[in-house]
Design a protein around this motif. Structure first.
Motif, PDB file in Angstrom:
ATOM      1  N   MET A   1       3.695   1.248  12.290  1.00 42.47           N
ATOM      2  CA  MET A   1       2.880   1.208  11.084  1.00 42.47           C
ATOM      3  C   MET A   1       3.661   0.675   9.889  1.00 42.47           C
ATOM      4  SD  MET A   1      -0.182   1.903  11.330  1.00 42.47           S
ATOM      5  CE  MET A   1      -1.508   2.850  11.914  1.00 42.47           C
ATOM      6  N   ASP A   2       4.962   0.876   9.905  1.00 45.41           N
ATOM      7  CA  ASP A   2       5.778   0.425   8.779  1.00 45.41           C
ATOM      8  C   ASP A   2       5.679  -1.089   8.602  1.00 45.41           C
ATOM      9  OD1 ASP A   2       7.488   1.257   6.638  1.00 45.41           O
ATOM     10  OD2 ASP A   2       9.163   0.341   7.706  1.00 45.41           O
ATOM     11  N   GLU A   3       5.448  -1.829   9.699  1.00 47.62           N
ATOM     12  CA  GLU A   3       5.325  -3.280   9.618  1.00 47.62           C
ATOM     13  C   GLU A   3       4.127  -3.684   8.762  1.00 47.62           C
ATOM     14  OE1 GLU A   3       5.326  -1.893  13.012  1.00 47.62           O
ATOM     15  OE2 GLU A   3       7.505  -1.878  12.871  1.00 47.62           O
ATOM     16  N   PHE A   4       3.038  -2.906   8.824  1.00 51.79           N
ATOM     17  CA  PHE A   4       1.860  -3.198   8.011  1.00 51.79           C
ATOM     18  C   PHE A   4       2.183  -3.071   6.527  1.00 51.79           C
ATOM     19  CE2 PHE A   4      -0.385  -1.950  11.983  1.00 51.79           C
ATOM     20  CZ  PHE A   4      -1.056  -3.135  12.178  1.00 51.79           C
ATOM     21  N   LYS A   6       5.166  -3.423   5.195  1.00 52.55           N
ATOM     22  CA  LYS A   6       6.074  -4.528   4.864  1.00 52.55           C
ATOM     23  C   LYS A   6       5.307  -5.823   4.605  1.00 52.55           C
ATOM     24  CE  LYS A   6      10.056  -2.390   5.322  1.00 52.55           C
ATOM     25  NZ  LYS A   6      10.786  -2.018   4.110  1.00 52.55           N
ATOM     26  N   LEU A   7       4.107  -5.975   5.189  1.00 48.62           N
ATOM     27  CA  LEU A   7       3.279  -7.152   4.921  1.00 48.62           C
ATOM     28  C   LEU A   7       2.756  -7.149   3.488  1.00 48.62           C
ATOM     29  CD1 LEU A   7       1.255  -7.424   8.247  1.00 48.62           C
ATOM     30  CD2 LEU A   7       3.117  -8.906   7.480  1.00 48.62           C
ATOM     31  N   LEU A   8       2.560  -5.961   2.916  1.00 45.73           N
ATOM     32  CA  LEU A   8       2.182  -5.857   1.503  1.00 45.73           C
ATOM     33  C   LEU A   8       3.330  -6.341   0.627  1.00 45.73           C
ATOM     34  CD1 LEU A   8       0.458  -2.387   1.077  1.00 45.73           C
ATOM     35  CD2 LEU A   8      -0.527  -4.600   0.531  1.00 45.73           C
ATOM     36  N   ASN A   9       4.518  -5.807   0.900  1.00 44.75           N
ATOM     37  CA  ASN A   9       5.724  -6.171   0.164  1.00 44.75           C
ATOM     38  C   ASN A   9       6.933  -5.646   0.937  1.00 44.75           C
ATOM     39  OD1 ASN A   9       7.954  -5.669  -1.975  1.00 44.75           O
ATOM     40  ND2 ASN A   9       6.502  -7.052  -2.979  1.00 44.75           N
ATOM     41  N   GLN A  10       7.957  -6.472   1.064  1.00 41.05           N
ATOM     42  CA  GLN A  10       9.156  -6.107   1.824  1.00 41.05           C
ATOM     43  C   GLN A  10       9.907  -4.905   1.241  1.00 41.05           C
ATOM     44  OE1 GLN A  10      10.578  -7.068   4.717  1.00 41.05           O
ATOM     45  NE2 GLN A  10       8.753  -8.283   5.098  1.00 41.05           N
ATOM     46  N   ASP A  11       9.722  -4.635  -0.044  1.00 40.61           N
ATOM     47  CA  ASP A  11      10.449  -3.550  -0.706  1.00 40.61           C
ATOM     48  C   ASP A  11       9.789  -2.179  -0.543  1.00 40.61           C
ATOM     49  OD1 ASP A  11      12.416  -5.289  -1.675  1.00 40.61           O
ATOM     50  OD2 ASP A  11      11.189  -5.801  -3.419  1.00 40.61           O
ATOM     51  N   TYR A  12       8.698  -2.108   0.210  1.00 37.75           N
ATOM     52  CA  TYR A  12       7.988  -0.839   0.357  1.00 37.75           C
ATOM     53  C   TYR A  12       8.182  -0.262   1.755  1.00 37.75           C
ATOM     54  CZ  TYR A  12       5.965  -1.072  -4.197  1.00 37.75           C
ATOM     55  OH  TYR A  12       5.825  -1.077  -5.556  1.00 37.75           O
ATOM     56  N   GLU A  13       8.171   1.060   1.811  1.00 38.70           N
ATOM     57  CA  GLU A  13       8.324   1.743   3.095  1.00 38.70           C
ATOM     58  C   GLU A  13       7.235   2.803   3.236  1.00 38.70           C
ATOM     59  OE1 GLU A  13      11.814   4.817   1.635  1.00 38.70           O
ATOM     60  OE2 GLU A  13      12.381   2.877   2.472  1.00 38.70           O
ATOM     61  N   LEU A  14       6.888   3.045   4.475  1.00 35.64           N
ATOM     62  CA  LEU A  14       5.875   4.048   4.804  1.00 35.64           C
ATOM     63  C   LEU A  14       6.546   5.414   4.899  1.00 35.64           C
ATOM     64  CD1 LEU A  14       2.935   4.635   5.752  1.00 35.64           C
ATOM     65  CD2 LEU A  14       3.758   4.256   8.074  1.00 35.64           C
ATOM     66  N   GLN A  16       4.479   8.434   5.289  1.00 33.16           N
ATOM     67  CA  GLN A  16       3.654   9.044   6.332  1.00 33.16           C
ATOM     68  C   GLN A  16       2.252   8.451   6.255  1.00 33.16           C
ATOM     69  OE1 GLN A  16       3.610  13.261   5.503  1.00 33.16           O
ATOM     70  NE2 GLN A  16       1.947  13.091   4.067  1.00 33.16           N
ATOM     71  N   TYR A  17       1.475   8.671   7.291  1.00 29.69           N
ATOM     72  CA  TYR A  17       0.081   8.240   7.285  1.00 29.69           C
ATOM     73  C   TYR A  17      -0.744   9.235   8.076  1.00 29.69           C
ATOM     74  CZ  TYR A  17       0.432   6.592  12.117  1.00 29.69           C
ATOM     75  OH  TYR A  17       0.586   6.523  13.464  1.00 29.69           O
ATOM     76  N   HIS A  18      -2.037   9.271   7.770  1.00 25.17           N
ATOM     77  CA  HIS A  18      -2.958  10.051   8.584  1.00 25.17           C
ATOM     78  C   HIS A  18      -4.307   9.347   8.586  1.00 25.17           C
ATOM     79  CE1 HIS A  18      -3.549  11.834   4.542  1.00 25.17           C
ATOM     80  NE2 HIS A  18      -4.791  12.011   4.923  1.00 25.17           N
ATOM     81  N   ILE A  19      -5.016   9.533   9.677  1.00 25.60           N
ATOM     82  CA  ILE A  19      -6.302   8.882   9.867  1.00 25.60           C
ATOM     83  C   ILE A  19      -7.376   9.953   9.968  1.00 25.60           C
ATOM     84  CG2 ILE A  19      -7.646   7.380  11.379  1.00 25.60           C
ATOM     85  CD1 ILE A  19      -4.964   6.058  12.168  1.00 25.60           C
ATOM     86  N   ASP A  21     -11.873  10.570   9.650  1.00 20.23           N
ATOM     87  CA  ASP A  21     -13.070   9.961  10.230  1.00 20.23           C
ATOM     88  C   ASP A  21     -13.302   8.533   9.742  1.00 20.23           C
ATOM     89  OD1 ASP A  21     -13.631  12.255  11.655  1.00 20.23           O
ATOM     90  OD2 ASP A  21     -14.882  13.094  10.060  1.00 20.23           O
ATOM     91  N   LYS A  22     -13.332   8.350   8.419  1.00 18.82           N
ATOM     92  CA  LYS A  22     -13.689   7.045   7.880  1.00 18.82           C
ATOM     93  C   LYS A  22     -12.596   6.389   7.048  1.00 18.82           C
ATOM     94  CE  LYS A  22     -18.606   7.932   7.861  1.00 18.82           C
ATOM     95  NZ  LYS A  22     -19.856   7.843   7.143  1.00 18.82           N
ATOM     96  N   GLU A  23     -11.398   6.993   7.024  1.00 21.38           N
ATOM     97  CA  GLU A  23     -10.342   6.377   6.230  1.00 21.38           C
ATOM     98  C   GLU A  23      -8.963   6.564   6.842  1.00 21.38           C
ATOM     99  OE1 GLU A  23     -10.440   7.929   2.234  1.00 21.38           O
ATOM    100  OE2 GLU A  23      -9.429   9.757   2.802  1.00 21.38           O
ATOM    101  N   ALA A  24      -8.112   5.595   6.537  1.00 19.88           N
ATOM    102  CA  ALA A  24      -6.697   5.660   6.910  1.00 19.88           C
ATOM    103  C   ALA A  24      -5.910   5.733   5.612  1.00 19.88           C
ATOM    104  CB  ALA A  24      -6.309   4.425   7.704  1.00 19.88           C
ATOM    105  N   VAL A  25      -5.096   6.781   5.468  1.00 17.01           N
ATOM    106  CA  VAL A  25      -4.340   7.011   4.239  1.00 17.01           C
ATOM    107  C   VAL A  25      -2.862   6.768   4.522  1.00 17.01           C
ATOM    108  CG1 VAL A  25      -3.758   8.685   2.447  1.00 17.01           C
ATOM    109  CG2 VAL A  25      -6.050   8.707   3.473  1.00 17.01           C
ATOM    110  N   PHE A  26      -2.252   5.887   3.722  1.00 19.87           N
ATOM    111  CA  PHE A  26      -0.849   5.530   3.873  1.00 19.87           C
ATOM    112  C   PHE A  26      -0.086   5.947   2.624  1.00 19.87           C
ATOM    113  CE2 PHE A  26      -3.392   2.573   6.312  1.00 19.87           C
ATOM    114  CZ  PHE A  26      -2.784   2.600   7.553  1.00 19.87           C
ATOM    115  N   HIS A  27       0.874   6.834   2.789  1.00 19.04           N
ATOM    116  CA  HIS A  27       1.725   7.267   1.677  1.00 19.04           C
ATOM    117  C   HIS A  27       2.937   6.336   1.674  1.00 19.04           C
ATOM    118  CE1 HIS A  27       4.103  10.800  -0.287  1.00 19.04           C
ATOM    119  NE2 HIS A  27       4.015   9.755  -1.068  1.00 19.04           N
ATOM    120  N   ILE A  28       3.102   5.576   0.585  1.00 25.15           N
ATOM    121  CA  ILE A  28       4.161   4.567   0.523  1.00 25.15           C
ATOM    122  C   ILE A  28       5.003   4.726  -0.741  1.00 25.15           C
ATOM    123  CG2 ILE A  28       2.837   2.902   1.875  1.00 25.15           C
ATOM    124  CD1 ILE A  28       2.209   1.427  -0.758  1.00 25.15           C
TER     125      ILE A  28
END
Length: 147
Positions: A1-4, A6-14, A16-19, A21-28
């Protein structure tokens, strides 16, 4: 998931994330330690405080994507400047924006040939939250006639 992220910006890291019913939440968060003041350009590493910004991104696998971006507030190191603090700016979203630049581009593209009400309905079917008035605001800011 961290690769996704990095596609936003190379300086960001994941963090944690959780999915749900209708949303995926990424804490970056940004991995940069030092930032330049956007007002005077002086560099600083002195963090004043941290808060989270919730920024909507393009949907993933028919789920609304939400970025919880840790946003740091820094002390400006320039004693001769009136701004004492400044907030970190995320390169993938405008300051204080609730949507990423690429999502805004998608909304404008979808909305340019439709009424704002029909565009809102179409976007909602694709798990993008954009009400009629926010669509009109985006179109006006980007010099496209709002129907």
């Amino acid at each position: 998931m961290d690769e996704f992220i990095k596609l936003l910006n190379q300086d960001y890291e994941l963090i944690q994330y959780h999915i749900k019913d209708k949303e995926a939440v990424f804490h970056i968060q940004s991995s940069k330690k030092e930032l330049a003041c956007p007002f005077c350009g002086s560099k600083t590493m002195h963090v004043h405080s941290t808060y989270q910004r919730e920024i909507q991104d393009l949907p993933i696998q028919d789920k609304q994507a939400v970025l919880l971006a840790d946003t740091r507030k820094f002390f400006c190191q320039n004693p001769g400047y009136p701004h004492k603090t400044f907030a970190e700016r995320h390169p993938f979203a405008a300051p204080k924006a609730k949507k990423t630049d690429r999502l805004v581009k998608n909304i404008i593209h979808t909305s340019a040939q439709l009424s704002s009400l029909n565009a809102s309905r179409l976007l909602k079917s694709g798990n993008i939250t954009a009400c009629k008035s926010s669509i009109c605001s985006l179109l006006k800011k980007n010099a496209v006639h709002c129907g």
